[in-house]
Design an enzyme around this catalytic site. Structure first.
Site: not given
Length: 121
Positions: A72-74, A100
């Protein structure tokens, strides 16, 4: 393993939370955002390995080694890059759609580096 039951290589935030949470998680949620983003807010229990480090050949955190990964990232862009890098290393990996931003929008918990309520930078 769970990550290859379906052909698509992405998970929704709900699928990621279900597979990485609870008493006996199937996978590790791996956050690949940079340190300031991580400090501001991340999913409880997630492991941290910035994409810049992974791209430079850094090892995974111990708790993520040899485990299926939900990356996961932004927003989902860096996690796709990280998933490709990690898959090339032989990891069982999928990235999380919407990152996120989608995690927080779904009402899932976000904590800062001290374990308090966090935010997505």
């Amino acid at each position: 393993m769970f990550l290859f039951r379906r052909r698509e290589q992405r998970l929704t935030v709900g699928e990621a939370r279900a597979r990485t949470g609870g008493d006996r998680p199937e996978a590790v949620l791996l956050d690949v955002r940079e340190k300031p983003e991580w400090r501001a807010g991340h999913a409880p229990g997630a492991a941290h390995a910035p994409l810049t480090g992974l791209a430079a050949g850094a090892a995974l955190p111990e708790e993520a080694q040899g485990r299926p990964l939900a990356v996961i990232c932004r927003s989902g862009h860096r996690s796709r890059q990280a998933a490709r890098i990690l898959a090339a290393r032989g990891a069982q990996v999928k990235d999380v759609e919407g990152g996120m931003n989608a995690w927080a929008a779904a009402g899932f918990p976000v904590v800062d580096e001290r374990g308090n309520s966090g935010s997505i930078a």
